[in-house]
Design a protein around this motif. Structure first.
Motif, PDB file in Angstrom:
ATOM      1  N   GLU A 125       0.856  -1.180   0.000  1.00  0.00           N
ATOM      2  CA  GLU A 125       0.000   0.000   0.000  1.00  0.00           C
ATOM      3  C   GLU A 125       0.891   1.229   0.000  1.00  0.00           C
ATOM      4  OE1 GLU A 125      -4.195   0.492   1.958  1.00  0.00           O
ATOM      5  OE2 GLU A 125      -2.703   0.994   3.483  1.00  0.00           O
ATOM      6  N   ASP A 126       0.605   2.147  -0.901  1.00  0.00           N
ATOM      7  CA  ASP A 126       1.374   3.388  -0.991  1.00  0.00           C
ATOM      8  C   ASP A 126       2.864   3.104  -1.205  1.00  0.00           C
ATOM      9  OD1 ASP A 126       1.496   6.147  -1.060  1.00  0.00           O
ATOM     10  OD2 ASP A 126       1.800   6.356   1.095  1.00  0.00           O
ATOM     11  N   TYR A 127       3.166   2.068  -1.994  1.00  0.00           N
ATOM     12  CA  TYR A 127       4.536   1.665  -2.342  1.00  0.00           C
ATOM     13  C   TYR A 127       5.333   1.134  -1.140  1.00  0.00           C
ATOM     14  CZ  TYR A 127       3.373   4.288  -6.539  1.00  0.00           C
ATOM     15  OH  TYR A 127       2.749   4.751  -7.674  1.00  0.00           O
ATOM     16  N   VAL A 128       4.660   0.803  -0.072  1.00  0.00           N
ATOM     17  CA  VAL A 128       5.321   0.213   1.100  1.00  0.00           C
ATOM     18  C   VAL A 128       4.876  -1.243   1.216  1.00  0.00           C
ATOM     19  CG1 VAL A 128       5.659   0.325   3.598  1.00  0.00           C
ATOM     20  CG2 VAL A 128       5.376   2.431   2.282  1.00  0.00           C
ATOM     21  N   LYS A 129       5.823  -2.162   1.176  1.00  0.00           N
ATOM     22  CA  LYS A 129       5.521  -3.590   1.282  1.00  0.00           C
ATOM     23  C   LYS A 129       5.390  -3.942   2.759  1.00  0.00           C
ATOM     24  CE  LYS A 129       5.515  -7.471  -1.375  1.00  0.00           C
ATOM     25  NZ  LYS A 129       6.274  -7.886  -2.520  1.00  0.00           N
ATOM     26  N   THR A 130       4.371  -4.726   3.098  1.00  0.00           N
ATOM     27  CA  THR A 130       4.130  -5.098   4.480  1.00  0.00           C
ATOM     28  C   THR A 130       4.031  -6.605   4.611  1.00  0.00           C
ATOM     29  OG1 THR A 130       2.884  -3.046   4.815  1.00  0.00           O
ATOM     30  CG2 THR A 130       2.605  -4.768   6.468  1.00  0.00           C
ATOM     31  N   TYR A 131       4.763  -7.158   5.580  1.00  0.00           N
ATOM     32  CA  TYR A 131       4.719  -8.577   5.890  1.00  0.00           C
ATOM     33  C   TYR A 131       4.150  -8.751   7.296  1.00  0.00           C
ATOM     34  CZ  TYR A 131       7.896  -9.025   1.903  1.00  0.00           C
ATOM     35  OH  TYR A 131       8.459  -8.964   0.654  1.00  0.00           O
ATOM     36  N   PHE A 133       7.503  -3.508   7.780  1.00  0.00           N
ATOM     37  CA  PHE A 133       7.374  -2.628   6.618  1.00  0.00           C
ATOM     38  C   PHE A 133       8.719  -2.530   5.903  1.00  0.00           C
ATOM     39  CE2 PHE A 133       4.258  -1.182   9.745  1.00  0.00           C
ATOM     40  CZ  PHE A 133       3.096  -1.138   9.000  1.00  0.00           C
ATOM     41  N   ILE A 134       8.676  -2.605   4.580  1.00  0.00           N
ATOM     42  CA  ILE A 134       9.874  -2.441   3.756  1.00  0.00           C
ATOM     43  C   ILE A 134       9.722  -1.173   2.926  1.00  0.00           C
ATOM     44  CG2 ILE A 134      11.390  -3.453   2.027  1.00  0.00           C
ATOM     45  CD1 ILE A 134      11.303  -5.051   4.612  1.00  0.00           C
ATOM     46  N   PHE A 135      10.598  -0.213   3.176  1.00  0.00           N
ATOM     47  CA  PHE A 135      10.551   1.074   2.476  1.00  0.00           C
ATOM     48  C   PHE A 135      11.667   1.131   1.431  1.00  0.00           C
ATOM     49  CE2 PHE A 135       8.659   1.784   6.602  1.00  0.00           C
ATOM     50  CZ  PHE A 135       7.604   2.655   6.363  1.00  0.00           C
ATOM     51  N   ASP A 188      11.912   6.287  -0.384  1.00  0.00           N
ATOM     52  CA  ASP A 188      10.833   6.564   0.568  1.00  0.00           C
ATOM     53  C   ASP A 188      11.309   6.670   2.013  1.00  0.00           C
ATOM     54  OD1 ASP A 188       8.810   6.705  -1.319  1.00  0.00           O
ATOM     55  OD2 ASP A 188       8.413   4.551  -1.257  1.00  0.00           O
ATOM     56  N   LYS A 189      12.596   6.964   2.218  1.00  0.00           N
ATOM     57  CA  LYS A 189      13.104   7.066   3.588  1.00  0.00           C
ATOM     58  C   LYS A 189      12.376   8.131   4.395  1.00  0.00           C
ATOM     59  CE  LYS A 189      17.822   5.296   2.963  1.00  0.00           C
ATOM     60  NZ  LYS A 189      19.273   5.620   3.004  1.00  0.00           N
ATOM     61  N   GLN A 190      11.916   9.184   3.712  1.00  0.00           N
ATOM     62  CA  GLN A 190      11.205  10.248   4.413  1.00  0.00           C
ATOM     63  C   GLN A 190       9.933   9.723   5.072  1.00  0.00           C
ATOM     64  OE1 GLN A 190      12.220  13.432   5.020  1.00  0.00           O
ATOM     65  NE2 GLN A 190      10.394  13.526   6.316  1.00  0.00           N
ATOM     66  N   LYS A 191       9.345   8.676   4.456  1.00  0.00           N
ATOM     67  CA  LYS A 191       8.136   8.103   5.034  1.00  0.00           C
ATOM     68  C   LYS A 191       8.399   7.512   6.419  1.00  0.00           C
ATOM     69  CE  LYS A 191       5.649   6.954   0.762  1.00  0.00           C
ATOM     70  NZ  LYS A 191       5.191   5.877  -0.131  1.00  0.00           N
ATOM     71  N   LYS A 200      17.180  -0.283   0.752  1.00  0.00           N
ATOM     72  CA  LYS A 200      15.865  -0.252   1.378  1.00  0.00           C
ATOM     73  C   LYS A 200      16.006  -0.222   2.902  1.00  0.00           C
ATOM     74  CE  LYS A 200      13.529  -2.715  -2.388  1.00  0.00           C
ATOM     75  NZ  LYS A 200      12.700  -3.894  -2.765  1.00  0.00           N
ATOM     76  N   ASN A 201      14.903   0.029   3.586  1.00  0.00           N
ATOM     77  CA  ASN A 201      14.900   0.050   5.042  1.00  0.00           C
ATOM     78  C   ASN A 201      13.775  -0.819   5.572  1.00  0.00           C
ATOM     79  OD1 ASN A 201      16.714   2.399   6.517  1.00  0.00           O
ATOM     80  ND2 ASN A 201      16.330   2.814   4.346  1.00  0.00           N
ATOM     81  N   LEU A 202      14.062  -1.576   6.600  1.00  0.00           N
ATOM     82  CA  LEU A 202      13.082  -2.446   7.246  1.00  0.00           C
ATOM     83  C   LEU A 202      12.719  -1.857   8.600  1.00  0.00           C
ATOM     84  CD1 LEU A 202      13.286  -6.327   7.583  1.00  0.00           C
ATOM     85  CD2 LEU A 202      12.878  -4.908   9.600  1.00  0.00           C
ATOM     86  N   VAL A 203      11.426  -1.720   8.863  1.00  0.00           N
ATOM     87  CA  VAL A 203      10.945  -1.252  10.159  1.00  0.00           C
ATOM     88  C   VAL A 203       9.937  -2.267  10.673  1.00  0.00           C
ATOM     89  CG1 VAL A 203       9.735   0.559  11.431  1.00  0.00           C
ATOM     90  CG2 VAL A 203      11.282   1.169   9.554  1.00  0.00           C
ATOM     91  N   ALA A 204      10.168  -2.777  11.883  1.00  0.00           N
ATOM     92  CA  ALA A 204       9.289  -3.799  12.460  1.00  0.00           C
ATOM     93  C   ALA A 204       8.604  -3.272  13.713  1.00  0.00           C
ATOM     94  CB  ALA A 204      10.083  -5.059  12.786  1.00  0.00           C
ATOM     95  N   PHE A 205       7.297  -3.515  13.792  1.00  0.00           N
ATOM     96  CA  PHE A 205       6.519  -3.185  14.984  1.00  0.00           C
ATOM     97  C   PHE A 205       6.045  -4.490  15.624  1.00  0.00           C
ATOM     98  CE2 PHE A 205       5.538   0.743  12.419  1.00  0.00           C
ATOM     99  CZ  PHE A 205       6.256   1.613  13.223  1.00  0.00           C
ATOM    100  N   SER A 206       5.956  -4.500  16.931  1.00  0.00           N
ATOM    101  CA  SER A 206       5.455  -5.681  17.631  1.00  0.00           C
ATOM    102  C   SER A 206       3.938  -5.744  17.530  1.00  0.00           C
ATOM    103  CB  SER A 206       5.883  -5.654  19.096  1.00  0.00           C
ATOM    104  OG  SER A 206       5.401  -4.486  19.736  1.00  0.00           O
TER     105      SER A 206
END
Length: 298
Positions: A94-100, A108-110, A114-117, A155-161
């Motif tokens: 969604e919005d060019y952000v891949k989510t697993y 989220f994979i940016f 899209d680092k600003q996101k 790319k950048n990976l951001v993980a939330f619990s």
């Protein structure tokens, strides 16, 4: 988990609420073959059977291990060369952000562009504020960062619990009005938090909202890079979006909804989230006969 590529642009396609294949990149649509559709229906049936069992108060120990026999895996390489392996049950873009969606994480994979996101997302979450008498601990329904990893490809990976028994809303397909109603109640709760925080989230969707069918709790993990301060008192983006979500969520079941629910969805929001919550409470009382806990029953 089923992974299929778009014949037009080779992007990974996702399954919409009707069970059709949709490409998030170019918008192309396709359909499952008979074999693929049978596999998808079997997977969804297993998921719904588990969720139905989980909704039973006597099934606190319900085990979703069998669902993970359908999981898929993806690997990334961190900038320092370490392999990052993700086992996931759901994947969407969604919005060019891949989510697993992993067992206890939303990842989220940016893209590098899209680092600003990421900064916008962190800023958006940081703008949340809660009443001093917050007896419901509302902050647990919003993202808590586990890790942020720069990947080798830029790319950048951001993980939330996330809790293990929490799933993206779109995964449940269409729900009957009595089940869609409690989802709307939780979205109204979110909108009131936004109102109190003086922000607009701008990213409510069937992808960004996650639910726990057993406890009737909802969590908001996605779309936070769109959040911003309110520009004027009459902004109603989120209140409009929650109505769209309710309509999408019910699909063909909307015909069975009480007239008060239909009128709420098709009507204009109130002047602010607090007043809108009051309107919704009237729908619950008049359309559904009051607040009651109804087990998920597909």
């Amino acid at each position: 988990m089923i992974s299929l590529k778009c014949k037009n642009c080779a992007g990974e396609m996702s399954v919409d609420l009707k069970g059709e294949l949709v490409c998030p990149y170019c918008g192309s649509r396709n359909h499952f073959s008979d074999v693929e559709f049978a596999e998808y229906k079997n997977f969804r049936l297993n998921l719904l059977n588990y969720l139905r069992a989980s909704a039973d108060a006597a099934a606190d120990a319900a085990d979703d291990t069998f669902l993970w026999s359908h999981h898929d895996n993806v690997n990334f390489t961190a900038a320092n060369g370490v392999n990052v392996s993700i086992d996931y049950l759901f994947c969407y873009e969604e919005d060019y952000v891949k989510t697993y969606v992993a067992r206890d994480s939303v990842i989220f994979i940016f893209d590098d562009r899209d680092k600003q996101k990421i900064d916008d997302m962190i800023s958006g979450i940081g703008m949340l504020d809660y009443p001093s008498a917050d007896l419901k601990n509302l902050d647990k329904y919003f993202p808590k960062m586990k890790s942020r990893i720069e990947l080798k490809d830029g790319k950048n990976l951001v993980a939330f619990s996330k809790p293990e028994n929490v799933y993206p809303l779109y995964a449940l397909g269409n729900l009957k009005p009595e089940h869609a109603a409690w989802v709307v109640s939780r979205l109204e709760n979110f909108a009131c938090v936004f109102e109190f925080s003086d922000i607009v989230h701008n990213g409510l969707s069937i992808n960004s909202v996650f639910i726990n069918p057993r406890t009737h709790e909802a969590y908001l993990y996605g779309g936070w890079w769109k959040a911003r301060r309110k520009r004027n008192l009459s902004e109603q983006n989120d209140l409009n979006e929650l109505r769209k979500i309710a309509s999408k969520l019910m699909g063909q079941y909307i015909a069975d909804a009480p007239k008060e629910f239909k009128e709420f969805i098709s009507g204009k929001p109130a002047e602010d989230a607090y007043a809108d919550f009051g309107k919704w409470d009237e729908v619950i009382e008049k359309g559904f006969g009051g607040h009651k806990f109804i087990k998920l029953d597909m």
